[in-house]
Design an enzyme around this catalytic site. Structure first.
Site, PDB file in Angstrom:
ATOM      1  N   SER A 155     -41.463  58.684-109.353  1.00 26.76           N
ATOM      2  CA  SER A 155     -42.273  59.847-109.000  1.00 26.76           C
ATOM      3  C   SER A 155     -43.599  59.793-109.751  1.00 26.76           C
ATOM      4  CB  SER A 155     -41.503  61.133-109.330  1.00 26.76           C
ATOM      5  OG  SER A 155     -41.003  61.078-110.651  1.00 26.76           O
ATOM      6  N   GLU A 187     -46.989  62.172-111.226  1.00 25.82           N
ATOM      7  CA  GLU A 187     -47.424  63.528-111.592  1.00 25.82           C
ATOM      8  C   GLU A 187     -48.953  63.644-111.523  1.00 25.82           C
ATOM      9  OE1 GLU A 187     -45.470  65.397-114.973  1.00 25.82           O
ATOM     10  OE2 GLU A 187     -47.431  65.995-115.721  1.00 25.82           O
ATOM     11  N   ASP A 228     -46.603  76.155-122.553  1.00 27.69           N
ATOM     12  CA  ASP A 228     -47.273  76.502-123.815  1.00 27.69           C
ATOM     13  C   ASP A 228     -48.442  77.388-123.464  1.00 27.69           C
ATOM     14  OD1 ASP A 228     -45.802  74.902-125.692  1.00 27.69           O
ATOM     15  OD2 ASP A 228     -46.749  73.168-124.750  1.00 27.69           O
ATOM     16  N   PHE A 257     -53.627  63.931-126.842  1.00 26.35           N
ATOM     17  CA  PHE A 257     -52.403  64.399-126.158  1.00 26.35           C
ATOM     18  C   PHE A 257     -51.210  64.287-127.104  1.00 26.35           C
ATOM     19  CE2 PHE A 257     -53.744  62.960-121.592  1.00 26.35           C
ATOM     20  CZ  PHE A 257     -54.572  64.053-121.497  1.00 26.35           C
ATOM     21  N   HIS A 276     -41.090  58.215-114.099  1.00 30.22           N
ATOM     22  CA  HIS A 276     -42.009  59.284-113.663  1.00 30.22           C
ATOM     23  C   HIS A 276     -43.355  58.981-114.329  1.00 30.22           C
ATOM     24  CE1 HIS A 276     -43.241  63.440-112.617  1.00 30.22           C
ATOM     25  NE2 HIS A 276     -43.799  63.482-113.812  1.00 30.22           N
TER      26      HIS A 276
HETATM   27  P1  FAD Z   1     -37.742  74.712-123.718  1.00 29.53           P
HETATM   28  O1  FAD Z   1     -36.696  73.845-123.146  1.00 29.53           O
HETATM   29  O2  FAD Z   1     -37.588  76.179-123.578  1.00 29.53           O
HETATM   30  O3  FAD Z   1     -37.855  74.317-125.276  1.00 29.53           O
HETATM   31  C1  FAD Z   1     -38.930  74.795-126.076  1.00 29.53           C
HETATM   32  C2  FAD Z   1     -38.521  74.821-127.554  1.00 29.53           C
HETATM   33  O4  FAD Z   1     -37.607  75.892-127.784  1.00 29.53           O
HETATM   34  C3  FAD Z   1     -37.798  73.572-128.043  1.00 29.53           C
HETATM   35  O5  FAD Z   1     -38.163  73.354-129.375  1.00 29.53           O
HETATM   36  C4  FAD Z   1     -36.324  73.931-127.929  1.00 29.53           C
HETATM   37  O6  FAD Z   1     -35.514  73.212-128.852  1.00 29.53           O
HETATM   38  C5  FAD Z   1     -36.343  75.421-128.217  1.00 29.53           C
HETATM   39  N1  FAD Z   1     -35.343  76.169-127.412  1.00 29.53           N
HETATM   40  C6  FAD Z   1     -35.054  75.973-126.105  1.00 29.53           C
HETATM   41  N2  FAD Z   1     -34.135  76.871-125.675  1.00 29.53           N
HETATM   42  C7  FAD Z   1     -33.821  77.643-126.737  1.00 29.53           C
HETATM   43  C8  FAD Z   1     -32.948  78.743-126.908  1.00 29.53           C
HETATM   44  N3  FAD Z   1     -32.220  79.221-125.882  1.00 29.53           N
HETATM   45  N4  FAD Z   1     -32.888  79.306-128.145  1.00 29.53           N
HETATM   46  C9  FAD Z   1     -33.637  78.840-129.179  1.00 29.53           C
HETATM   47  N5  FAD Z   1     -34.493  77.793-129.061  1.00 29.53           N
HETATM   48  C10 FAD Z   1     -34.597  77.198-127.853  1.00 29.53           C
HETATM   49  N6  FAD Z   1     -46.489  72.416-119.767  1.00 29.53           N
HETATM   50  C11 FAD Z   1     -47.223  73.224-118.957  1.00 29.53           C
HETATM   51  O7  FAD Z   1     -47.770  74.223-119.435  1.00 29.53           O
HETATM   52  N7  FAD Z   1     -47.387  72.944-117.620  1.00 29.53           N
HETATM   53  C12 FAD Z   1     -46.784  71.867-117.045  1.00 29.53           C
HETATM   54  O8  FAD Z   1     -46.940  71.632-115.837  1.00 29.53           O
HETATM   55  C13 FAD Z   1     -45.989  71.006-117.861  1.00 29.53           C
HETATM   56  N8  FAD Z   1     -45.323  69.945-117.346  1.00 29.53           N
HETATM   57  C14 FAD Z   1     -44.491  69.200-118.146  1.00 29.53           C
HETATM   58  C15 FAD Z   1     -43.730  68.168-117.559  1.00 29.53           C
HETATM   59  C16 FAD Z   1     -42.868  67.394-118.336  1.00 29.53           C
HETATM   60  C17 FAD Z   1     -42.053  66.317-117.687  1.00 29.53           C
HETATM   61  C18 FAD Z   1     -42.764  67.647-119.740  1.00 29.53           C
HETATM   62  C19 FAD Z   1     -41.854  66.806-120.589  1.00 29.53           C
HETATM   63  C20 FAD Z   1     -43.505  68.665-120.310  1.00 29.53           C
HETATM   64  C21 FAD Z   1     -44.354  69.461-119.534  1.00 29.53           C
HETATM   65  N9  FAD Z   1     -45.084  70.530-120.066  1.00 29.53           N
HETATM   66  C22 FAD Z   1     -45.858  71.322-119.258  1.00 29.53           C
HETATM   67  C23 FAD Z   1     -45.030  70.807-121.521  1.00 29.53           C
HETATM   68  C24 FAD Z   1     -43.964  71.863-121.866  1.00 29.53           C
HETATM   69  O9  FAD Z   1     -44.248  73.079-121.250  1.00 29.53           O
HETATM   70  C25 FAD Z   1     -43.969  72.027-123.384  1.00 29.53           C
HETATM   71  O10 FAD Z   1     -43.457  70.868-124.003  1.00 29.53           O
HETATM   72  C26 FAD Z   1     -43.298  73.288-123.923  1.00 29.53           C
HETATM   73  O11 FAD Z   1     -43.632  73.408-125.305  1.00 29.53           O
HETATM   74  C27 FAD Z   1     -41.781  73.279-123.845  1.00 29.53           C
HETATM   75  O12 FAD Z   1     -41.346  73.423-122.560  1.00 29.53           O
HETATM   76  P2  FAD Z   1     -39.777  73.210-122.238  1.00 29.53           P
HETATM   77  O13 FAD Z   1     -39.581  73.548-120.829  1.00 29.53           O
HETATM   78  O14 FAD Z   1     -39.325  71.899-122.708  1.00 29.53           O
HETATM   79  O15 FAD Z   1     -39.190  74.367-123.194  1.00 29.53           O
END
Ligand code: FAD
Length: 281
Positions: free
Chosen positions: A12, A14, A105, A212, A262
């Site tokens: 895929s 991005e 974020d 980055f 990806h």
């Molecule tokens: P989560 O899975 O919620 O994790 C965030 C943090 O909180 C981690 O440290 C985790 O250990 C902790 N955590 C998770 N769940 C819990 C819980 N229930 N209780 C306590 N702690 C918890 N960002 C954007 O803004 N836009 C995008 O389009 C984008 N695309 C991305 C695509 C990919 C493939 C990746 C890998 C990252 C992308 N990001 C994007 C970045 C991402 O949003 C950031 O890395 C963000 O800080 C974390 O998102 P997450 O979904 O992994 O968060």
């Protein structure tokens, strides 16, 4: 890696939503070029707090109009449940079947956290609202998310997303294949049986990559960083070395059974195309 090997491989690409007419024109060309490689889907990033919501939607619509499967990213930070519901409805109406669900974020200075705190809550919300309509990807961090309390806690939090209903995962980029292999093994030990597809960032520009990587916690190994620093402004040398390093990484990952790749294309076809050709995919 054994259970991942049984699955068919997923490739895929991005993209991010372009901001100018020129950017839209060049993305259309990039999509057409990379589309010839037959990816499973093309994903489009989303600015946390909805800053690129329209752009993401429009870019997804364009990709689908060209006959490709698109997977919009959707993030919960800075958004209310109602806003998320509306986004999901608009994607369903467009015929989208695939999402990348993230916490996101917030841009610095932004304060509104939103109603859902973590990506596992977003996955749960999407399932509650739309059942099994979407294939949901989530993010994975072989080198550990920068805000995680510990590597172990981060893996447990990753498991929450899978238990909430994620179908597969895409990793943050990395240049150390062993961190990925170890992460996959840890997930297997946690009883997780989903495809974890490595995210690949082609190296073409050292300053941008360093920026980055500082922001997202992805490590540039010292030997790579030193070589890139030595090349200075010699962009041709950076490109040539970067393509070698990234191709070797992809080769190693696939040979060990990674369930696909990806590519973070940064809206450019060239680097991904070259790696693809060299891998003879
Ligand atoms: P989560 O899975 O919620 O994790 C965030 C943090 O909180 C981690 O440290 C985790 O250990 C902790 N955590 C998770 N769940 C819990 C819980 N229930 N209780 C306590 N702690 C918890 N960002 C954007 O803004 N836009 C995008 O389009 C984008 N695309 C991305 C695509 C990919 C493939 C990746 C890998 C990252 C992308 N990001 C994007 C970045 C991402 O949003 C950031 O890395 C963000 O800080 C974390 O998102 P997450 O979904 O992994 O968060």
């Amino acid at each position: 890696m054994e259970s991942q090997k049984k699955l068919s491989r997923t490739f895929s690409f991005e993209f991010y939503p372009p901001k100018t007419a020129e950017g839209r024109g060049s993305l259309a060309q990039t999509c057409a070029q990379l589309g010839q490689l037959g990816p499973r889907f093309m994903s489009v990033t989303f600015g946390a707090g909805g800053s690129t919501r329209e752009g993401t939607f429009e870019t997804v619509r364009e990709i689908m109009a060209h006959g490709f499967d698109a997977a919009p990213h959707i993030s919960c930070v800075g958004s209310s449940r109602d806003q998320l519901r509306q986004i999901l409805r608009s994607y369903m109406a467009l015929g989208v079947r695939h999402l990348v669900a993230l916490r996101g974020d917030l841009p610095s200075g932004a304060v509104a956290a939103g109603e859902l705190r973590y990506a596992n809550e977003l996955v749960e919300f999407i399932r509650a609202e739309t059942g099994s309509h979407f294939h949901i990807e989530v993010a994975a961090y072989p080198e550990t998310h920068p805000q995680a309390k510990s590597a172990a806690a981060d893996r447990i939090n990753f498991r929450r997303k899978v238990f909430a209903g994620a179908n597969s995962a895409i990793t943050q980029y990395f240049y150390n294949a062993d961190s990925y292999f170890r992460f996959v093994e840890d997930c297997e030990d946690l009883g997780l049986d989903i495809a974890i597809v490595p995210g690949i960032m082609p190296i073409t520009n050292f300053k941008q990559l360093a920026r980055f990587s500082d922001a997202c916690g992805a490590e540039i190994p010292r030997w790579i960083r030193r070589r890139l620093e030595d090349y200075g402004e010699d962009l041709e040398a950076i490109r040539a070395f970067g393509l070698d390093v990234t191709t070797e990484l992809c080769d190693r990952l696939l040979a060990a059974g990674a369930p696909g790749l990806h590519f973070y294309t940064l809206n450019r076809a060239g680097p991904t195309n070259t790696i693809w050709e060299r891998l003879a995919l």
